[in-house]
Write a protein that holds these residues in place. Structure first.
Motif, PDB file in Angstrom:
ATOM      1  N   GLN A  19     -12.032   6.128   0.237  1.00 39.34           N
ATOM      2  CA  GLN A  19     -11.034   5.720  -0.747  1.00 39.34           C
ATOM      3  C   GLN A  19     -10.035   6.856  -0.958  1.00 39.34           C
ATOM      4  O   GLN A  19     -10.275   7.770  -1.746  1.00 39.34           O
ATOM      5  N   PRO A  20      -8.910   6.811  -0.259  1.00 40.33           N
ATOM      6  CA  PRO A  20      -7.928   7.888  -0.396  1.00 40.33           C
ATOM      7  C   PRO A  20      -7.254   7.871  -1.766  1.00 40.33           C
ATOM      8  O   PRO A  20      -7.242   6.855  -2.472  1.00 40.33           O
ATOM      9  N   GLU A  21      -6.692   8.991  -2.120  1.00 43.89           N
ATOM     10  CA  GLU A  21      -5.802   9.060  -3.273  1.00 43.89           C
ATOM     11  C   GLU A  21      -4.485   8.376  -2.901  1.00 43.89           C
ATOM     12  O   GLU A  21      -4.026   8.470  -1.755  1.00 43.89           O
ATOM     13  N   ILE A  22      -3.880   7.689  -3.853  1.00 42.81           N
ATOM     14  CA  ILE A  22      -2.639   6.963  -3.586  1.00 42.81           C
ATOM     15  C   ILE A  22      -1.521   7.513  -4.455  1.00 42.81           C
ATOM     16  O   ILE A  22      -1.695   7.713  -5.658  1.00 42.81           O
ATOM     17  N   VAL A  23      -0.379   7.780  -3.826  1.00 44.01           N
ATOM     18  CA  VAL A  23       0.844   8.080  -4.556  1.00 44.01           C
ATOM     19  C   VAL A  23       1.859   7.015  -4.169  1.00 44.01           C
ATOM     20  O   VAL A  23       1.876   6.538  -3.028  1.00 44.01           O
ATOM     21  N   LEU A  24       2.693   6.619  -5.107  1.00 40.48           N
ATOM     22  CA  LEU A  24       3.569   5.481  -4.894  1.00 40.48           C
ATOM     23  C   LEU A  24       5.030   5.903  -4.926  1.00 40.48           C
ATOM     24  O   LEU A  24       5.477   6.555  -5.865  1.00 40.48           O
ATOM     25  N   ASN A  25       5.744   5.531  -3.879  1.00 39.88           N
ATOM     26  CA  ASN A  25       7.189   5.724  -3.817  1.00 39.88           C
ATOM     27  C   ASN A  25       7.855   4.381  -4.094  1.00 39.88           C
ATOM     28  O   ASN A  25       7.976   3.537  -3.205  1.00 39.88           O
ATOM     29  N   GLU A  26       8.284   4.186  -5.326  1.00 40.64           N
ATOM     30  CA  GLU A  26       8.890   2.917  -5.716  1.00 40.64           C
ATOM     31  C   GLU A  26      10.210   2.662  -4.993  1.00 40.64           C
ATOM     32  O   GLU A  26      10.591   1.512  -4.764  1.00 40.64           O
ATOM     33  N   ALA A  27      10.906   3.727  -4.639  1.00 38.67           N
ATOM     34  CA  ALA A  27      12.198   3.603  -3.947  1.00 38.67           C
ATOM     35  C   ALA A  27      12.023   3.846  -2.450  1.00 38.67           C
ATOM     36  O   ALA A  27      12.819   4.544  -1.822  1.00 38.67           O
ATOM     37  N   PHE A  28      10.984   3.242  -1.868  1.00 40.83           N
ATOM     38  CA  PHE A  28      10.631   3.489  -0.466  1.00 40.83           C
ATOM     39  C   PHE A  28      11.743   3.111   0.506  1.00 40.83           C
ATOM     40  O   PHE A  28      11.808   3.632   1.616  1.00 40.83           O
ATOM     41  N   ASP A  29      12.632   2.203   0.092  1.00 40.52           N
ATOM     42  CA  ASP A  29      13.683   1.752   1.002  1.00 40.52           C
ATOM     43  C   ASP A  29      14.797   2.780   1.161  1.00 40.52           C
ATOM     44  O   ASP A  29      15.661   2.630   2.027  1.00 40.52           O
ATOM     45  N   LEU A  30      14.778   3.843   0.364  1.00 40.12           N
ATOM     46  CA  LEU A  30      15.820   4.864   0.462  1.00 40.12           C
ATOM     47  C   LEU A  30      15.641   5.753   1.684  1.00 40.12           C
ATOM     48  O   LEU A  30      16.610   6.164   2.311  1.00 40.12           O
ATOM     49  N   GLY A  31      14.404   6.103   2.018  1.00 42.29           N
ATOM     50  CA  GLY A  31      14.177   6.980   3.156  1.00 42.29           C
ATOM     51  C   GLY A  31      12.870   7.726   3.037  1.00 42.29           C
ATOM     52  O   GLY A  31      12.308   7.847   1.951  1.00 42.29           O
ATOM     53  N   SER A  32      12.403   8.244   4.163  1.00 41.48           N
ATOM     54  CA  SER A  32      11.073   8.848   4.182  1.00 41.48           C
ATOM     55  C   SER A  32      11.045  10.264   3.618  1.00 41.48           C
ATOM     56  O   SER A  32       9.969  10.786   3.332  1.00 41.48           O
ATOM     57  N   VAL A  33      12.199  10.925   3.465  1.00 36.44           N
ATOM     58  CA  VAL A  33      12.204  12.214   2.761  1.00 36.44           C
ATOM     59  C   VAL A  33      11.661  12.026   1.350  1.00 36.44           C
ATOM     60  O   VAL A  33      10.880  12.841   0.851  1.00 36.44           O
ATOM     61  N   LEU A  34      12.055  10.937   0.723  1.00 38.48           N
ATOM     62  CA  LEU A  34      11.594  10.671  -0.634  1.00 38.48           C
ATOM     63  C   LEU A  34      10.087  10.426  -0.668  1.00 38.48           C
ATOM     64  O   LEU A  34       9.401  10.809  -1.631  1.00 38.48           O
TER      65      LEU A  34
END
Length: 238
Positions: free
Chosen positions: A58-73
């Motif tokens: 069970q990995p730790e999860i972090v969420l990028n809500e603005a994932f469509d902006l780019g992978s730097v974010l």
């Protein structure tokens, strides 16, 4: 015809041989002694969470809500994991690969910055290329300037290893990108900046000859099933 977003799934959930790419990642990482995993999720993250419910790790999860902006974010979203200390692996989740590729990334107990290249790749603008001169990586980009001088070139597998200092600097660079409205850029640009600073030397490890494929297009899925998967059955299931 492109599917509507609500009919698409995250690429890490594509299944090959009855196993999702995510399950393969976690299986191989666990087998090789990596037990602390952080997933940076965005698109349809609830589907990934459902897949994780049936998996032992069970990995730790972090969420990028603005994932469509780019992978730097996305990298910036995982800044806490990058700065906790110790070596860090940064891995694309849409790659089907042989276990030995991950072994070469992880091998060795000493702290190290390391990237993987495959010298056998199709030319064109799509592959992210690594150019090397006298054993030192000098470029990491899809498009190269014609005047660039190098003695070795290969495609980046999309897997990187950073020592503690390198990982902290990567997090700092990603934060600078976000603060200066460059979050829409691919995360390879941040790795490239770190590489070109020369303050954190990188090892270049070849994986030429080992089977792997990044899944970007429907034809990649077909090739993965037809050419790559048969070479991986023993590695993952044995």
């Amino acid at each position: 015809m492109r599917q509507p977003a609500d009919q698409q799934i995250p690429k890490c959930l594509l299944r090959f041989g009855g196993m999702s790419l995510l399950e393969r990642h976690l299986t191989l990482l666990t087998r090789l002694g990596v037990h602390e995993v952080v997933l940076a999720l965005g698109f349809r993250h609830e589907l990934v969470r459902t897949e994780l419910e049936r998996l032992p790790l069970q990995p730790e999860i972090v969420l990028n809500e603005a994932f469509d902006l780019g992978s730097v974010l996305t990298v910036h979203t995982a800044a806490d994991a990058l700065t906790r200390g110790g070596d860090v692996l940064l891995m694309d989740a849409d790659v089907l690969y042989h276990e030995h590729i991950l072994q070469r990334l992880i091998a060795g107990a000493r702290p190290v910055n390391r990237l993987l290249i495959d010298a056998e790749f199709e030319t064109g603008d799509e592959p992210v290329k690594v150019c090397v001169l006298d054993g030192v990586p000098i470029e990491l980009r899809k498009q190269l300037v014609p005047s660039l001088q190098y003695d070795k070139i290969g495609e980046s597998v999309g897997f990187f290893r950073f020592d503690e200092s390198g990982a902290r600097r990567l997090a700092s660079l990603a934060a600078d990108y976000v603060a200066s409205s460059r979050a829409q850029l691919p995360h390879e640009e941040v790795v490239r900046d770190l590489l070109l600073e020369r303050s954190h030397p990188f090892e270049v490890i070849e994986v030429t000859g080992l089977p792997w494929i990044e899944i970007d297009y429907p034809e990649d899925v077909s090739r993965a099933e037809r050419e790559i998967l048969p070479q991986l059955q023993v590695a993952v299931e044995g």
